[in-house]
Design a protein around this motif. Structure first.
Motif, PDB file in Angstrom:
ATOM      1  N   LEU A 154       0.830  -1.199   0.000  1.00 51.17           N
ATOM      2  CA  LEU A 154       0.000   0.000   0.000  1.00 51.17           C
ATOM      3  C   LEU A 154       0.867   1.253   0.000  1.00 51.17           C
ATOM      4  O   LEU A 154       0.620   2.193  -0.780  1.00 51.17           O
ATOM      5  CB  LEU A 154      -0.916   0.005   1.221  1.00 51.17           C
ATOM      6  N   VAL A 155       1.891   1.290   0.844  1.00 52.25           N
ATOM      7  CA  VAL A 155       2.785   2.449   0.891  1.00 52.25           C
ATOM      8  C   VAL A 155       3.508   2.617  -0.441  1.00 52.25           C
ATOM      9  O   VAL A 155       3.648   3.737  -0.948  1.00 52.25           O
ATOM     10  CB  VAL A 155       3.794   2.308   2.056  1.00 52.25           C
ATOM     11  N   ALA A 156       3.945   1.512  -1.041  1.00 55.23           N
ATOM     12  CA  ALA A 156       4.646   1.570  -2.325  1.00 55.23           C
ATOM     13  C   ALA A 156       3.735   2.151  -3.418  1.00 55.23           C
ATOM     14  O   ALA A 156       4.164   2.986  -4.218  1.00 55.23           O
ATOM     15  CB  ALA A 156       5.131   0.182  -2.722  1.00 55.23           C
ATOM     16  N   VAL A 157       2.486   1.717  -3.442  1.00 57.16           N
ATOM     17  CA  VAL A 157       1.533   2.225  -4.442  1.00 57.16           C
ATOM     18  C   VAL A 157       1.283   3.714  -4.238  1.00 57.16           C
ATOM     19  O   VAL A 157       1.239   4.492  -5.204  1.00 57.16           O
ATOM     20  CB  VAL A 157       0.211   1.434  -4.364  1.00 57.16           C
ATOM     21  N   LEU A 158       1.145   4.138  -2.986  1.00 55.49           N
ATOM     22  CA  LEU A 158       0.908   5.556  -2.692  1.00 55.49           C
ATOM     23  C   LEU A 158       2.115   6.405  -3.061  1.00 55.49           C
ATOM     24  O   LEU A 158       1.972   7.533  -3.543  1.00 55.49           O
ATOM     25  CB  LEU A 158       0.562   5.732  -1.207  1.00 55.49           C
ATOM     26  N   ILE A 159       3.314   5.878  -2.841  1.00 58.48           N
ATOM     27  CA  ILE A 159       4.528   6.594  -3.230  1.00 58.48           C
ATOM     28  C   ILE A 159       4.538   6.815  -4.743  1.00 58.48           C
ATOM     29  O   ILE A 159       4.803   7.919  -5.227  1.00 58.48           O
ATOM     30  CB  ILE A 159       5.780   5.817  -2.788  1.00 58.48           C
ATOM     31  N   TYR A 160       4.238   5.760  -5.479  1.00 56.50           N
ATOM     32  CA  TYR A 160       4.225   5.873  -6.938  1.00 56.50           C
ATOM     33  C   TYR A 160       3.142   6.847  -7.389  1.00 56.50           C
ATOM     34  O   TYR A 160       3.377   7.696  -8.268  1.00 56.50           O
ATOM     35  CB  TYR A 160       4.003   4.499  -7.553  1.00 56.50           C
ATOM     36  N   ALA A 161       1.966   6.743  -6.792  1.00 59.58           N
ATOM     37  CA  ALA A 161       0.859   7.630  -7.175  1.00 59.58           C
ATOM     38  C   ALA A 161       1.207   9.095  -6.909  1.00 59.58           C
ATOM     39  O   ALA A 161       0.843   9.978  -7.696  1.00 59.58           O
ATOM     40  CB  ALA A 161      -0.404   7.246  -6.408  1.00 59.58           C
ATOM     41  N   ASN A 162       1.941   9.346  -5.834  1.00 57.96           N
ATOM     42  CA  ASN A 162       2.276  10.730  -5.488  1.00 57.96           C
ATOM     43  C   ASN A 162       3.154  11.389  -6.534  1.00 57.96           C
ATOM     44  O   ASN A 162       3.112  12.616  -6.708  1.00 57.96           O
ATOM     45  CB  ASN A 162       2.967  10.766  -4.120  1.00 57.96           C
ATOM     46  N   PHE A 163       3.961  10.607  -7.259  1.00 57.18           N
ATOM     47  CA  PHE A 163       4.773  11.182  -8.327  1.00 57.18           C
ATOM     48  C   PHE A 163       3.893  11.817  -9.406  1.00 57.18           C
ATOM     49  O   PHE A 163       4.317  12.743 -10.096  1.00 57.18           O
ATOM     50  CB  PHE A 163       5.664  10.105  -8.962  1.00 57.18           C
ATOM     51  N   PHE A 164       2.671  11.324  -9.538  1.00 54.44           N
ATOM     52  CA  PHE A 164       1.723  11.863 -10.515  1.00 54.44           C
ATOM     53  C   PHE A 164       0.830  12.940  -9.888  1.00 54.44           C
ATOM     54  O   PHE A 164       0.681  14.027 -10.426  1.00 54.44           O
ATOM     55  CB  PHE A 164       0.839  10.740 -11.068  1.00 54.44           C
ATOM     56  N   THR A 165       0.242  12.598  -8.746  1.00 50.57           N
ATOM     57  CA  THR A 165      -0.810  13.451  -8.178  1.00 50.57           C
ATOM     58  C   THR A 165      -0.298  14.743  -7.566  1.00 50.57           C
ATOM     59  O   THR A 165      -1.077  15.689  -7.421  1.00 50.57           O
ATOM     60  CB  THR A 165      -1.593  12.673  -7.110  1.00 50.57           C
ATOM     61  N   HIS A 166       0.994  14.825  -7.219  1.00 55.95           N
ATOM     62  CA  HIS A 166       1.454  16.037  -6.539  1.00 55.95           C
ATOM     63  C   HIS A 166       1.399  17.261  -7.452  1.00 55.95           C
ATOM     64  O   HIS A 166       1.456  18.398  -6.979  1.00 55.95           O
ATOM     65  CB  HIS A 166       2.873  15.843  -5.982  1.00 55.95           C
ATOM     66  N   HIS A 167       1.245  17.020  -8.756  1.00 58.36           N
ATOM     67  CA  HIS A 167       1.086  18.142  -9.682  1.00 58.36           C
ATOM     68  C   HIS A 167      -0.322  18.738  -9.611  1.00 58.36           C
ATOM     69  O   HIS A 167      -0.542  19.839 -10.124  1.00 58.36           O
ATOM     70  CB  HIS A 167       1.357  17.674 -11.121  1.00 58.36           C
ATOM     71  N   ARG A 173       4.819  13.795  -0.188  1.00 54.35           N
ATOM     72  CA  ARG A 173       6.031  12.984  -0.065  1.00 54.35           C
ATOM     73  C   ARG A 173       6.455  12.793   1.387  1.00 54.35           C
ATOM     74  O   ARG A 173       6.788  11.684   1.803  1.00 54.35           O
ATOM     75  CB  ARG A 173       7.156  13.672  -0.840  1.00 54.35           C
ATOM     76  N   TRP A 174       6.446  13.874   2.157  1.00 59.39           N
ATOM     77  CA  TRP A 174       6.953  13.770   3.525  1.00 59.39           C
ATOM     78  C   TRP A 174       5.987  13.023   4.427  1.00 59.39           C
ATOM     79  O   TRP A 174       6.413  12.368   5.386  1.00 59.39           O
ATOM     80  CB  TRP A 174       7.275  15.157   4.066  1.00 59.39           C
ATOM     81  N   TYR A 175       4.691  13.084   4.132  1.00 56.22           N
ATOM     82  CA  TYR A 175       3.736  12.267   4.885  1.00 56.22           C
ATOM     83  C   TYR A 175       3.981  10.788   4.596  1.00 56.22           C
ATOM     84  O   TYR A 175       3.941   9.941   5.506  1.00 56.22           O
ATOM     85  CB  TYR A 175       2.300  12.650   4.510  1.00 56.22           C
ATOM     86  N   LEU A 176       4.220  10.501   3.319  1.00 53.65           N
ATOM     87  CA  LEU A 176       4.495   9.115   2.938  1.00 53.65           C
ATOM     88  C   LEU A 176       5.839   8.654   3.507  1.00 53.65           C
ATOM     89  O   LEU A 176       5.991   7.496   3.901  1.00 53.65           O
ATOM     90  CB  LEU A 176       4.494   8.976   1.423  1.00 53.65           C
ATOM     91  N   ALA A 177       6.816   9.573   3.567  1.00 53.11           N
ATOM     92  CA  ALA A 177       8.108   9.241   4.164  1.00 53.11           C
ATOM     93  C   ALA A 177       7.929   8.913   5.647  1.00 53.11           C
ATOM     94  O   ALA A 177       8.564   7.988   6.171  1.00 53.11           O
ATOM     95  CB  ALA A 177       9.081  10.405   3.994  1.00 53.11           C
TER      96      ALA A 177
END
Length: 271
Positions: A154-167, A173-177
């Protein structure tokens, strides 16, 4: 890569020997990365024999990958995982270089470009997976106190999704970190540089690998393989903030590798 250990190895002498073999095994784990970067520096920007540079880099990457499988340095199952990294990385490249985002660009012409992205670019992500797979074998890695697989996924999927959604909805990123920090806080990697097991917090490994990828990114942009907007006029160092992005990507990559059948046997998940 095992060598006879001298008798009476202790103190500073042991440290030097273990540090030397730690470096050798890491260098060997970077076989794909090293050969690929050699191709980057050897290949002229104008290409060779009428073949554009990006196309030559794709040919080189494919040749390296085929050779590693043919020589059994990587198995077919490992190749499947590495291919997944290629697809995941290429999809991210297409998004990041799109007209609406323009995080970076591949300025040179190539026949093997799709949506403005050269096909070789996915191999740069696959190289991270290749490194982790090779290091696992050479260092006889074991993982202690790995989190439950569904939580790690789940964390891995959210990390990947954030690369797209943060735009669009903000950079989390830091919440996921922080989530990754809590999830892997007790996780330890056991490795063997020479003849004794050593231990390291897995989180430290993520950060260190991310740092070396950031260095490699600086080398690649200096060589003109791709460029960020602030590097179009003259080269400058890649922003240090990219280090955190790469470290997060390593977390995602590790999660995929950890699901390989022969690697799962060396991972301890508390009941």
């Amino acid at each position: 890569m095992h060598r006879p250990v001298p008798d009476g190895l202790a103190g500073l002498k042991r440290f030097v020997w273990e540090f030397w073999f730690f470096g050798l095994k890491n260098a060997r784990s970077c076989l794909f990365v090293g050969l690929f970067f050699a191709a980057v520096f050897v290949t002229p920007r104008a290409g060779l024999w009428g073949v554009p540079r990006y196309d030559l880099l794709l040919i080189a990457a494919l040749a390296i990958q085929i050779a590693m499988v043919a020589t059994r340095l990587e198995s077919w199952d490992e190749l499947k995982a590495i291919s997944l990294f290629h697809v995941v990385g290429f999809a991210l490249e297409v998004f990041k270089t799109s007209s609406g985002i323009k995080s970076w660009a591949y300025p040179d012409f190539a026949y093997t470009k799709l949506w403005g992205v050269p096909l070789f670019s996915g191999f740069m992500y696959a190289a991270v997976g290749s490194y982790i797979i090779q290091a696992w074998r050479l260092f006889d890695l074991r993982i202690l106190h790995h989190p439950l697989y569904p939580m790690a996924a789940l964390v891995a999927v959210l990390i990947y999704a954030n690369f797209f959604t943060h735009h669009y909805i903000g950079d989390y990123r830091w919440y996921l970190a922080a989530c990754a920090l809590g999830l892997y806080a007790r996780t330890t990697v056991v490795y063997r540089p020479l003849d004794r097991d050593r231990r390291m917090p897995l989180l430290l490994a993520f950060v260190l690998i991310g740092f070396f990828i950031w260095l490699a990114e600086n080398i690649s942009t200096f060589a003109g393989v791709w460029a960020y907007p602030n590097q179009l006029g003259a080269w400058s160092t890649v922003h240090v903030g990219k280090w955190s992005s790469w470290s997060m990507l390593v977390v995602m990559t590790f999660t995929i590798v950890a699901n390989l059948k022969h690697i799962k046997r060396h991972i301890h998940v508390p009941a």
